[in-house]
Design a protein around this motif. Structure first.
Motif, PDB file in Angstrom:
ATOM      1  N   ARG A  59       0.839  -1.200   0.000  1.00 41.48           N
ATOM      2  CA  ARG A  59       0.000   0.000   0.000  1.00 41.48           C
ATOM      3  C   ARG A  59       0.874   1.250   0.000  1.00 41.48           C
ATOM      4  NH1 ARG A  59      -5.193  -0.403   0.290  1.00 41.48           N
ATOM      5  NH2 ARG A  59      -5.406   1.805   0.792  1.00 41.48           N
TER       6      ARG A  59
ATOM      7  N   GLN B 230       0.754   5.459   1.027  1.00 41.59           N
ATOM      8  CA  GLN B 230      -0.054   6.422   1.774  1.00 41.59           C
ATOM      9  C   GLN B 230       0.715   7.702   2.063  1.00 41.59           C
ATOM     10  OE1 GLN B 230      -1.206   3.713   4.906  1.00 41.59           O
ATOM     11  NE2 GLN B 230       0.288   4.526   6.330  1.00 41.59           N
TER      12      GLN B 230
ATOM     13  N   ASP C  67      -5.559   6.094  -6.802  1.00 37.68           N
ATOM     14  CA  ASP C  67      -6.269   4.890  -6.372  1.00 37.68           C
ATOM     15  C   ASP C  67      -6.458   3.935  -7.544  1.00 37.68           C
ATOM     16  OD1 ASP C  67      -7.796   3.566  -4.143  1.00 37.68           O
ATOM     17  OD2 ASP C  67      -9.425   3.747  -5.590  1.00 37.68           O
ATOM     18  N   ARG C  68      -6.820   4.478  -8.715  1.00 37.39           N
ATOM     19  CA  ARG C  68      -7.003   3.648  -9.908  1.00 37.39           C
ATOM     20  C   ARG C  68      -5.684   3.052 -10.382  1.00 37.39           C
ATOM     21  NH1 ARG C  68     -11.714   4.646 -13.105  1.00 37.39           N
ATOM     22  NH2 ARG C  68     -10.781   3.269 -14.675  1.00 37.39           N
TER      23      ARG C  68
ATOM     24  N   GLY D  95      -6.244   0.279  -6.168  1.00 40.44           N
ATOM     25  CA  GLY D  95      -6.883   0.390  -4.857  1.00 40.44           C
ATOM     26  C   GLY D  95      -5.923   0.299  -3.690  1.00 40.44           C
ATOM     27  N   ARG D  96      -4.640   0.557  -3.934  1.00 39.55           N
ATOM     28  CA  ARG D  96      -3.631   0.434  -2.872  1.00 39.55           C
ATOM     29  C   ARG D  96      -3.295   1.760  -2.201  1.00 39.55           C
ATOM     30  NH1 ARG D  96       1.495  -1.211  -4.933  1.00 39.55           N
ATOM     31  NH2 ARG D  96       0.870  -0.869  -7.093  1.00 39.55           N
ATOM     32  N   PHE D  97      -4.067   2.794  -2.426  1.00 41.67           N
ATOM     33  CA  PHE D  97      -3.725   4.124  -1.932  1.00 41.67           C
ATOM     34  C   PHE D  97      -4.534   4.502  -0.691  1.00 41.67           C
ATOM     35  CE2 PHE D  97      -4.484   8.857  -2.312  1.00 41.67           C
ATOM     36  CZ  PHE D  97      -3.262   9.211  -1.775  1.00 41.67           C
ATOM     37  N   THR D  98      -3.841   5.020   0.321  1.00 37.98           N
ATOM     38  CA  THR D  98      -4.467   5.593   1.508  1.00 37.98           C
ATOM     39  C   THR D  98      -4.111   7.069   1.578  1.00 37.98           C
ATOM     40  OG1 THR D  98      -4.495   3.553   2.821  1.00 37.98           O
ATOM     41  CG2 THR D  98      -4.472   5.629   4.039  1.00 37.98           C
TER      42      THR D  98
ATOM     43  N   TRP E  46     -15.976  11.688  -5.135  1.00 43.45           N
ATOM     44  CA  TRP E  46     -15.631  10.268  -5.226  1.00 43.45           C
ATOM     45  C   TRP E  46     -16.865   9.391  -5.373  1.00 43.45           C
ATOM     46  CZ3 TRP E  46     -11.796  10.616  -0.545  1.00 43.45           C
ATOM     47  CH2 TRP E  46     -10.585  11.173  -0.994  1.00 43.45           C
TER      48      TRP E  46
ATOM     49  N   PRO F  23     -12.804   6.322  -8.442  1.00 45.50           N
ATOM     50  CA  PRO F  23     -11.808   5.497  -7.750  1.00 45.50           C
ATOM     51  C   PRO F  23     -12.182   4.019  -7.783  1.00 45.50           C
ATOM     52  CG  PRO F  23     -13.196   6.669  -6.182  1.00 45.50           C
ATOM     53  CD  PRO F  23     -13.561   7.189  -7.534  1.00 45.50           C
TER      54      PRO F  23
ATOM     55  N   THR G 210     -11.652   2.056  -5.199  1.00 44.70           N
ATOM     56  CA  THR G 210     -12.197   1.813  -3.870  1.00 44.70           C
ATOM     57  C   THR G 210     -13.567   2.471  -3.754  1.00 44.70           C
ATOM     58  OG1 THR G 210      -9.943   1.853  -2.983  1.00 44.70           O
ATOM     59  CG2 THR G 210     -11.749   2.050  -1.401  1.00 44.70           C
TER      60      THR G 210
ATOM     61  N   PRO H  91     -10.641   6.576  -1.842  1.00 44.23           N
ATOM     62  CA  PRO H  91      -9.540   5.970  -1.085  1.00 44.23           C
ATOM     63  C   PRO H  91      -9.775   6.055   0.420  1.00 44.23           C
ATOM     64  CG  PRO H  91      -8.731   7.553  -2.718  1.00 44.23           C
ATOM     65  CD  PRO H  91     -10.204   7.705  -2.669  1.00 44.23           C
TER      66      PRO H  91
END
Length: 283
Positions: free
Chosen positions: A58, A60, A82-83, A87-90, A127, A143, A145, A149
């Motif tokens: 991830r 962040q 995020d795209r 989906g690994r973004f915080t 979002w 996104p 997520t 995010p």
């Protein structure tokens, strides 16, 4: 237990090396701090590069000083990251404490808390796919997520902790020992309950570390002092750096005991050999 790494900012050229080593190892996330009037890489740009250099870890911001940024542009940047990352973004956000950052961005330092609250309403709306407002439609991309995010709030004051329940998905506490972090975690949980949120907030603790030869530790302390030079507590933060395996293991155990879902070991020196050293210590 999830253990993340905070990336050093004194040499942007080594960040992809750090990211690939961490991605090949057992670490759960990579964090990057934010400043404007400072010699650090811009975090959203840098994390986009690291998204392409990694497969599973991830990414962040820890934390993005979002109030001096435009809300619509930030919504688009965060959704894009995020795209691109699958989906690994915080998105870790906070109000910031350095007036010069806001002066350079042309934003009002005194209204930064209010600006952040307004910003979060815009981010959540965009979002979700809603129009920006009168005369302006939706802002994509959508996104990956659902709902956008993950958002973690950083800070120490009651207003920052209350945003966890009002707007966020969790809390990120930085630079506090486990006993103090325990109090912040409990306040974040009370905010969650006050705002009648289902489930529980995600709780993340961040500790400053440097592991390696004396030169690595000395470089880390120098970087901390430079970063916090605006404040009266720069020396205290530098001297609080965790520099031995025992200190690091004890801190991780203390944060876990306080209820942390993840502990981020923030590295202040650019030597990428710390990735493997820290892995050996905590896993």
């Amino acid at each position: 237990m999830k253990i993340g790494l905070g990336l050093p900012v004194d040499d942007p050229a080594v960040l992809t090396t750090w990211a690939r080593r961490a991605d090949d190892g057992p670490f759960s996330s990579l964090g990057l701090l934010d400043r404007l009037v400072y010699d650090n890489p811009e975090p959203l740009v840098a994390l986009a590069v690291l998204a392409g250099a990694t497969r599973r870890i991830r990414l962040q911001t820890e934390v993005l000083i979002s109030p001096f940024r435009d809300a619509a542009v930030l919504a688009k940047q965060a959704a894009t990251l995020d795209r691109l990352s699958g989906g690994r973004f915080t998105l870790g956000v906070g109000v910031g404490a350095r007036e010069d950052d806001f002066r350079a961005a042309g934003a009002d330092f005194r209204r930064r808390g209010h600006l952040l609250d307004e910003q979060m309403a815009v981010l959540r709306r965009l979002w979700a796919g809603d129009p920006y407002g009168e005369g302006a439609g939706p802002i994509g991309p959508a996104p990956v997520t659902p709902g956008g995010p993950e958002v973690l709030f950083g800070g120490f004051v009651p207003a920052a902790l209350d945003r966890v329940g009002r707007h966020g998905d969790g809390f990120l506490g930085a630079g506090m020992p486990p006993k103090a972090m325990d109090r912040l975690f409990r306040e974040a949980e009370r905010s969650w309950d006050r705002h009648a949120r289902p489930g529980r907030p995600r709780l993340v603790a961040q500790a400053n570390v440097a592991l390696g030869p004396d030169a690595v530790v000395a470089a880390a302390r120098a970087n901390i002092r430079a970063y916090y030079a605006f404040s009266e507590f720069a020396d205290r933060v530098a001297e609080g750096l965790l520099t031995t395996p025992e200190q690091i293991r004890d801190a991780v155990a203390g944060y876990v005991g306080a209820g942390a879902d993840e502990v981020v070991l923030y590295c202040w020196a650019s030597d990428p050999g710390q990735v493997e050293r820290l892995a050996d210590v905590v896993f």
